[in-house]
Design a protein around this motif. Structure first.
Motif, short mmCIF file in Angstrom:
data_model
loop_
_atom_site.label_atom_id
_atom_site.label_comp_id
_atom_site.label_asym_id
_atom_site.label_seq_id
_atom_site.Cartn_x
_atom_site.Cartn_y
_atom_site.Cartn_z
N ARG A 176 -6.83 3.99 -5.48
CA ARG A 176 -5.99 3.77 -6.66
C ARG A 176 -5.86 2.27 -6.92
O ARG A 176 -6.01 1.46 -6.02
CB ARG A 176 -4.61 4.40 -6.49
CG ARG A 176 -3.78 3.80 -5.37
CD ARG A 176 -2.38 4.44 -5.29
NE ARG A 176 -1.57 3.84 -4.26
CZ ARG A 176 -1.37 4.33 -3.05
NH1 ARG A 176 -1.93 5.49 -2.71
NH2 ARG A 176 -0.61 3.71 -2.18
N THR A 177 -5.58 1.94 -8.16
CA THR A 177 -5.40 0.53 -8.53
C THR A 177 -3.93 0.18 -8.73
O THR A 177 -3.61 -0.99 -8.93
CB THR A 177 -6.18 0.20 -9.83
OG1 THR A 177 -5.71 1.06 -10.87
CG2 THR A 177 -7.68 0.39 -9.62
N ARG A 178 -3.06 1.18 -8.70
CA ARG A 178 -1.62 0.94 -8.88
C ARG A 178 -0.84 1.77 -7.88
O ARG A 178 -1.18 2.92 -7.61
CB ARG A 178 -1.16 1.36 -10.28
CG ARG A 178 -1.82 0.66 -11.44
CD ARG A 178 -1.32 -0.72 -11.69
NE ARG A 178 0.10 -0.72 -12.01
CZ ARG A 178 0.87 -1.77 -11.91
NH1 ARG A 178 0.39 -2.91 -11.51
NH2 ARG A 178 2.15 -1.71 -12.22
N ASN A 179 0.21 1.18 -7.35
CA ASN A 179 1.19 1.92 -6.56
C ASN A 179 2.30 2.36 -7.50
O ASN A 179 2.76 1.57 -8.33
CB ASN A 179 1.78 1.03 -5.46
CG ASN A 179 0.76 0.66 -4.42
OD1 ASN A 179 -0.11 1.44 -4.06
ND2 ASN A 179 0.86 -0.56 -3.91
N ASP A 200 -5.76 -2.94 -0.99
CA ASP A 200 -7.08 -2.34 -0.78
C ASP A 200 -7.26 -1.15 -1.71
O ASP A 200 -7.03 -0.01 -1.34
CB ASP A 200 -7.21 -1.92 0.69
CG ASP A 200 -8.62 -1.49 1.05
OD1 ASP A 200 -9.43 -1.23 0.13
OD2 ASP A 200 -8.92 -1.40 2.25
N ASN A 201 -7.70 -1.44 -2.94
CA ASN A 201 -7.87 -0.40 -3.96
C ASN A 201 -8.88 0.66 -3.52
O ASN A 201 -8.66 1.86 -3.71
CB ASN A 201 -8.36 -1.00 -5.28
CG ASN A 201 -7.40 -1.98 -5.89
OD1 ASN A 201 -6.24 -2.01 -5.52
ND2 ASN A 201 -7.88 -2.78 -6.81
N GLU A 202 -9.97 0.21 -2.96
CA GLU A 202 -11.05 1.13 -2.62
C GLU A 202 -10.63 2.13 -1.55
O GLU A 202 -10.84 3.33 -1.67
CB GLU A 202 -12.27 0.34 -2.16
CG GLU A 202 -13.51 1.17 -2.03
CD GLU A 202 -14.73 0.33 -1.75
OE1 GLU A 202 -15.49 0.71 -0.85
OE2 GLU A 202 -14.91 -0.71 -2.42
N GLU A 244 0.83 -1.20 0.00
CA GLU A 244 0.00 0.00 0.00
C GLU A 244 0.87 1.26 0.00
O GLU A 244 0.42 2.33 0.39
CB GLU A 244 -0.95 -0.03 1.20
CG GLU A 244 -1.92 -1.19 1.10
CD GLU A 244 -2.99 -1.17 2.15
OE1 GLU A 244 -2.91 -0.38 3.10
OE2 GLU A 244 -3.93 -1.97 2.01
N THR A 261 0.73 -3.49 -6.92
CA THR A 261 -0.69 -3.82 -6.79
C THR A 261 -1.12 -3.62 -5.34
O THR A 261 -0.70 -4.38 -4.46
CB THR A 261 -0.95 -5.27 -7.22
OG1 THR A 261 -0.42 -5.48 -8.53
CG2 THR A 261 -2.43 -5.58 -7.23
#
Length: 131
Positions: A41-44, A35-37, A12, A32
């Motif tokens: 974000r969907t990418r680090n 916890d996207n929500e 994260e 990746t």
């Protein structure tokens, strides 16, 4: 200053233009997020990081971190494997042809870790020194 980072999971976190030095042992960097929500974000993001002053032991890059956007350590103790999924596919067949069962068993654990990295979306793998 000597820094020692051990057993850190970076699922994260984002690292941009950071300088790493000292010892990094059993560290996972992942593009990746878990916890996207919550993070939104969907990418680090990983770019511009300098690891040339660090000793990497058991360090994994996962989730599609572009290693060409980082400054990596160099030396005989490191191996950068390009297109790692293809390389591992070729090694699978080669290891299967070995007559010595004990050697096959020794080759499987490291290969399975690398395959896990590839399955996470990692194209290139940096294999570093072990303890």
């Amino acid at each position: 200053m000597y820094v020692k980072i051990e057993k850190m999971m970076c699922h994260e976190a984002e690292f941009v233009d950071c300088v790493f030095s000292g010892l990094l042992r059993d560290v996972t960097f992942s593009a990746t997020p878990w916890d996207n929500e919550r993070l939104g974000r969907t990418r680090n993001e990983y770019r511009g990081n300098d690891l040339t002053g660090a000793r990497l032991e058991g360090v994994s890059f996962r989730g599609g971190i572009d290693l060409d956007l980082q400054r990596l350590p160099v030396g005989d103790e490191y191996l950068l494997v390009r297109d790692a999924a293809q390389v591992l596919e070729k090694t699978r067949a080669e290891v299967a042809s070995w007559p010595e069962d004990e050697l096959k068993m020794d080759a499987n654990p490291p290969r399975s870790v690398l395959e896990s990295d590839c399955n996470s979306g990692q194209k290139d793998i940096l294999w570093g020194s072990e303890r």
